[in-house]
Structure formats: C-alpha cells, structure tokens
Scaffold this motif. Structure first.
Motif, PDB file in Angstrom:
ATOM      1  N   GLY A 186       0.849  -1.184   0.000  1.00 23.08           N
ATOM      2  CA  GLY A 186       0.000   0.000   0.000  1.00 23.08           C
ATOM      3  C   GLY A 186       0.878   1.225   0.000  1.00 23.08           C
ATOM      4  O   GLY A 186       2.101   1.139   0.127  1.00 23.08           O
ATOM      5  N   TRP A 187       0.245   2.382  -0.153  1.00 25.10           N
ATOM      6  CA  TRP A 187       1.044   3.605  -0.238  1.00 25.10           C
ATOM      7  C   TRP A 187       1.826   3.864   1.050  1.00 25.10           C
ATOM      8  O   TRP A 187       2.892   4.493   1.020  1.00 25.10           O
ATOM      9  N   GLU A 188       1.344   3.333   2.194  1.00 26.01           N
ATOM     10  CA  GLU A 188       2.033   3.567   3.466  1.00 26.01           C
ATOM     11  C   GLU A 188       3.415   2.928   3.499  1.00 26.01           C
ATOM     12  O   GLU A 188       4.295   3.391   4.239  1.00 26.01           O
ATOM     13  N   THR A 189       3.615   1.837   2.750  1.00 28.64           N
ATOM     14  CA  THR A 189       4.896   1.131   2.786  1.00 28.64           C
ATOM     15  C   THR A 189       5.716   1.342   1.517  1.00 28.64           C
ATOM     16  O   THR A 189       6.803   0.781   1.393  1.00 28.64           O
ATOM     17  N   ALA A 190       5.208   2.130   0.584  1.00 26.11           N
ATOM     18  CA  ALA A 190       5.907   2.309  -0.692  1.00 26.11           C
ATOM     19  C   ALA A 190       7.273   2.961  -0.512  1.00 26.11           C
ATOM     20  O   ALA A 190       8.258   2.541  -1.128  1.00 26.11           O
ATOM     21  N   ALA A 191       7.363   3.980   0.342  1.00 24.12           N
ATOM     22  CA  ALA A 191       8.643   4.668   0.533  1.00 24.12           C
ATOM     23  C   ALA A 191       9.682   3.727   1.129  1.00 24.12           C
ATOM     24  O   ALA A 191      10.862   3.776   0.749  1.00 24.12           O
ATOM     25  N   VAL A 192       9.266   2.853   2.036  1.00 21.77           N
ATOM     26  CA  VAL A 192      10.193   1.905   2.653  1.00 21.77           C
ATOM     27  C   VAL A 192      10.690   0.902   1.616  1.00 21.77           C
ATOM     28  O   VAL A 192      11.888   0.598   1.544  1.00 21.77           O
ATOM     29  N   ALA A 193       9.774   0.374   0.795  1.00 20.24           N
ATOM     30  CA  ALA A 193      10.177  -0.590  -0.239  1.00 20.24           C
ATOM     31  C   ALA A 193      11.156   0.047  -1.213  1.00 20.24           C
ATOM     32  O   ALA A 193      12.133  -0.586  -1.640  1.00 20.24           O
ATOM     33  N   SER A 225      20.168  -2.321  -4.055  1.00 22.75           N
ATOM     34  CA  SER A 225      20.002  -3.611  -4.715  1.00 22.75           C
ATOM     35  C   SER A 225      18.593  -4.120  -4.464  1.00 22.75           C
ATOM     36  O   SER A 225      17.881  -3.618  -3.604  1.00 22.75           O
ATOM     37  N   GLY A 226      18.239  -5.145  -5.206  1.00 22.27           N
ATOM     38  CA  GLY A 226      16.932  -5.737  -5.007  1.00 22.27           C
ATOM     39  C   GLY A 226      15.895  -5.230  -5.993  1.00 22.27           C
ATOM     40  O   GLY A 226      16.178  -4.401  -6.857  1.00 22.27           O
ATOM     41  N   ILE A 227      14.700  -5.723  -5.854  1.00 22.98           N
ATOM     42  CA  ILE A 227      13.627  -5.429  -6.797  1.00 22.98           C
ATOM     43  C   ILE A 227      12.426  -4.885  -6.030  1.00 22.98           C
ATOM     44  O   ILE A 227      11.882  -5.564  -5.157  1.00 22.98           O
ATOM     45  N   PRO A 228      11.976  -3.658  -6.347  1.00 22.78           N
ATOM     46  CA  PRO A 228      10.814  -3.094  -5.657  1.00 22.78           C
ATOM     47  C   PRO A 228       9.509  -3.429  -6.390  1.00 22.78           C
ATOM     48  O   PRO A 228       9.381  -3.233  -7.590  1.00 22.78           O
ATOM     49  N   VAL A 229       8.547  -3.951  -5.654  1.00 25.70           N
ATOM     50  CA  VAL A 229       7.224  -4.274  -6.195  1.00 25.70           C
ATOM     51  C   VAL A 229       6.184  -3.528  -5.372  1.00 25.70           C
ATOM     52  O   VAL A 229       6.329  -3.364  -4.161  1.00 25.70           O
ATOM     53  N   TYR A 230       5.133  -3.085  -6.038  1.00 23.83           N
ATOM     54  CA  TYR A 230       4.062  -2.333  -5.381  1.00 23.83           C
ATOM     55  C   TYR A 230       2.753  -3.087  -5.631  1.00 23.83           C
ATOM     56  O   TYR A 230       2.279  -3.168  -6.755  1.00 23.83           O
ATOM     57  N   PHE A 231       2.177  -3.653  -4.570  1.00 26.72           N
ATOM     58  CA  PHE A 231       0.895  -4.348  -4.670  1.00 26.72           C
ATOM     59  C   PHE A 231      -0.222  -3.357  -4.381  1.00 26.72           C
ATOM     60  O   PHE A 231      -0.272  -2.759  -3.301  1.00 26.72           O
ATOM     61  N   VAL A 232      -1.122  -3.173  -5.335  1.00 26.51           N
ATOM     62  CA  VAL A 232      -2.201  -2.193  -5.223  1.00 26.51           C
ATOM     63  C   VAL A 232      -3.538  -2.936  -5.195  1.00 26.51           C
ATOM     64  O   VAL A 232      -4.100  -3.266  -6.240  1.00 26.51           O
ATOM     65  N   PRO A 233      -4.069  -3.233  -4.011  1.00 25.24           N
ATOM     66  CA  PRO A 233      -5.340  -3.934  -3.951  1.00 25.24           C
ATOM     67  C   PRO A 233      -6.529  -3.042  -4.274  1.00 25.24           C
ATOM     68  O   PRO A 233      -7.575  -3.529  -4.701  1.00 25.24           O
ATOM     69  N   ASP A 234      -6.387  -1.741  -4.068  1.00 31.85           N
ATOM     70  CA  ASP A 234      -7.523  -0.833  -4.216  1.00 31.85           C
ATOM     71  C   ASP A 234      -7.036   0.506  -4.750  1.00 31.85           C
ATOM     72  O   ASP A 234      -6.642   1.381  -3.998  1.00 31.85           O
ATOM     73  N   ALA A 235      -7.081   0.656  -6.089  1.00 31.01           N
ATOM     74  CA  ALA A 235      -6.622   1.913  -6.683  1.00 31.01           C
ATOM     75  C   ALA A 235      -7.563   3.058  -6.357  1.00 31.01           C
ATOM     76  O   ALA A 235      -7.181   4.231  -6.435  1.00 31.01           O
ATOM     77  N   HIS A 236      -8.810   2.752  -5.979  1.00 31.13           N
ATOM     78  CA  HIS A 236      -9.777   3.798  -5.680  1.00 31.13           C
ATOM     79  C   HIS A 236      -9.633   4.333  -4.263  1.00 31.13           C
ATOM     80  O   HIS A 236     -10.510   5.019  -3.757  1.00 31.13           O
TER      81      HIS A 236
END
Length: 339
Positions: A74-81, A88-99
């Motif tokens: 969610g947007w709350e954890t996006a900055a940390v990811a 290094s590593g791969i950042p992924v953003y899971f968006v369960p609810d775009a609305h």
C-alpha cells in the motif's frame, strides 16, 4: 520475497490479500516473509506471523543489501520498499484498491500519487485497479484474489436448516444497519440476522448477533450455516469474502465494486443490488428465500466461479510473476533516483 506491512489494527481486505500471497508462495516452496516497523495490530490484521523491527530505519538498513524482492502492500509502505531497494533488489508495489484515491483529502491524495514511482513493478488485485492505475500512467500486472478450497469447500444444503442472513456491514452507517435489520426481520420467513464488522454494543441494542472478523475455519462454518451472504459495504471492494461464500455454496447478494466486478455475474453466481438501497436489498432477499430454483442456480454458478479462483490455480500466476521478474536481473539492480 519480503512483504512490507503497516496496517496498524486495520481489518481491511488488504490484510487478507497479503496473507493469501504469503501463504500460497510458501506452500510452493518459496522463502517469503512479512516485515513491519509498526507494533500495533500487525498479527491481528495479517494472519501470517512476521518480524517487527524497532523502526523503519532499521528495517531499511537490514533489507537494503539483501538480494530480495521488497513488496509494498500500500502507499504507506511504498517509501520503505523503494528506499530498501535503492542499492540492490527489486521493488514491487501491490495495489489492492486503486480507488483509495476517491474521497482522499488533497494532502493524502498527493502522498498516494507520489508513491507510484516509476521504479516499481506494479501488481493490481483487479482489472478495475489496473485500469485506474493506467489512467495515471502506471502499468500493472493483474493478480486476482483467490479462495482456499481446502477450507472453503462445498457443503450440503442440510446444514442450512434455519434461514440465517449473514451480512458484512463494515463501514455501513448506523442508520443503514438499523434500517436493513428492520426490513429483514419483517420478512415472512423471520430470519436470524448475523452481522460481521459492526459495533457489538450497537448490534445488541438492535437485538441481532454480531461477530468480529473470524478465522477462515470459523468463517467457513458460518457460511455453511447461512442461507445467504450479503456484502454491500460501500468502501470495501474485496471479492475475497464473496468467493469464499460461493465456494461453500452460499448464495451471494452484493454490489458492484473493485474486485467484485471481475468475479460477479448478476443472476448467474450472485444477485447485484444498487448501493445504499435497503428496500431493494430486502426485496431481493425475499425473492431468494422464496425461489428454490434461483437459490440452486446461484449455488451452482458460484461454485463454478470459486473453482476458477482457487488458490491452487492462482498461486502459479503469482509465482510466474515473481519468477519472470527475478529472471530479468542477473545481478543486483540499483533503483536510485538520478542525481
């Protein structure tokens, strides 16, 4: 894969989606974990045990050199990811609810939009969310919700000896809950009403049963005893609860919303009602109780839908997404912002 969580006490469908991902990937032999820096309610919200770090700074420091996929939930954890993936590593953003943007105040909306960084690989939980992200210029792969058919399996009709209306009413107004209960009690069949996601004290004043969000096994038992499941919560677009009801053969009444638009077929596997219209909802329930053929059609259609969304089938989809992503990087990749 490390999923990052900051859902302090949150009982949203996002927690269920995150748990499904972690459990399904672990069952397929992958090393998947959950991490947070929030000490409030993580284990109550997400049923998968995880590690709680003393601070987000320490979490970032530990993850930033590890060759792992970091998944913002969610947007709350996006900055940390993103911060943990700069070296290094791969950042992924899971968006369960775009609305989630709908109704957000301007500062919150700006913060959410800023979290959609181009460095992320995006996962959307529904085609509706994918389309909403696309309108913002964000490309996302779709990973639909699933149902664990080992827990939510078809039940015999004999288990539904009494007419029970099981309703998920989180985010309903007290006025709507009272109006609905009054109309349902006036039905000729005189059903028992059981509410999920409302204040217990208020439910007692209305004279109806209420339950906190139960475990999967408890929820499966409830659905087996219910004659119908109602899910018209205005700000919860999850299809997960609907799929679980369909899987056990409980007829479903719901509204169009987010993930449910990918799952529901009005008149075939559920009955779709307009939002916030308790009179129409009551009329639909009366119709379902009085029509054996309709109930059987909804059960049959719902069971077929649930099989398409079984965890066994969809876990392979999630696995392919992460495998393809990892294959793109033969060495650690930097996602640092340009100077």
């Amino acid at each position: 894969v490390v999923y990052l969580w900051e859902g302090a006490g949150e009982q949203s469908f996002r927690a269920g989606e995150v748990s499904e991902h972690i459990e399904a990937l672990r069952e397929r032999g992958h090393e998947v974990s959950l991490a947070t820096w929030s000490t409030h309610g993580m284990l109550q919200s997400v049923r998968t045990q995880g590690r709680v770090y003393p601070s987000r700074t320490l979490l970032i420091q530990e993850l930033q050199d590890a060759p792992v996929v970091r998944v913002a939930t969610g947007w709350e954890t996006a900055a940390v990811a993103w911060e943990a993936s700069r070296a290094s590593g791969i950042p992924v953003y899971f968006v369960p609810d775009a609305h989630v943007l709908d109704g957000a105040d301007m500062p919150r909306r700006a913060e959410i939009l800023a979290s959609y960084r181009k460095e992320f690989h995006f996962l959307a939980a529904s085609f509706s969310a994918q389309q909403a992200l696309g309108q913002l210029g964000v490309r996302a792969s779709v990973v639909p919700p699933s149902v664990d058919d080992r827990v939510f399996s078809p039940s015999s009709h004999s288990e539904r000896e009494s007419p029970i209306i099981l309703a998920f009413v989180a985010h309903w107004s007290s006025r709507d809950v009272a109006a609905a209960v009054g109309l349902w009690r006036a039905l000729d069949i005189q059903p028992t009403v059981c509410l999920i996601g409302t204040d217990p004290a208020y439910s007692r004043r209305l004279g109806v049963q209420t339950l906190a969000l139960p475990s999967d096994h408890e929820w499966s038992d409830l659905l087996r005893r219910a004659a119908v499941f109602v899910h018209t919560a205005p700000s919860d677009g999850s299809a997960r609860l609907v799929l679980q009801a369909m899987a056990v053969g409980c007829p479903v009444v719901c509204t169009w919303a987010e993930q449910r638009m990918d799952v529901c077929e009005d008149g075939k596997n559920c009955i779709v009602v307009p939002p916030d219209d308790q009179v129409v909802l009551s009329q639909v329930l009366e119709r379902i109780f009085g029509d054996d053929a309709l109930r059987e059609r909804l059960r049959t259609g719902g069971s077929a839908t649930a099989r398409r969304f079984s965890r066994l089938n969809l876990a392979a989809t999630w696995e392919r997404f992460y495998a393809a992503l990892a294959a793109r990087y033969e060495s650690p990749v930097s996602v640092s912002a340009p100077a």
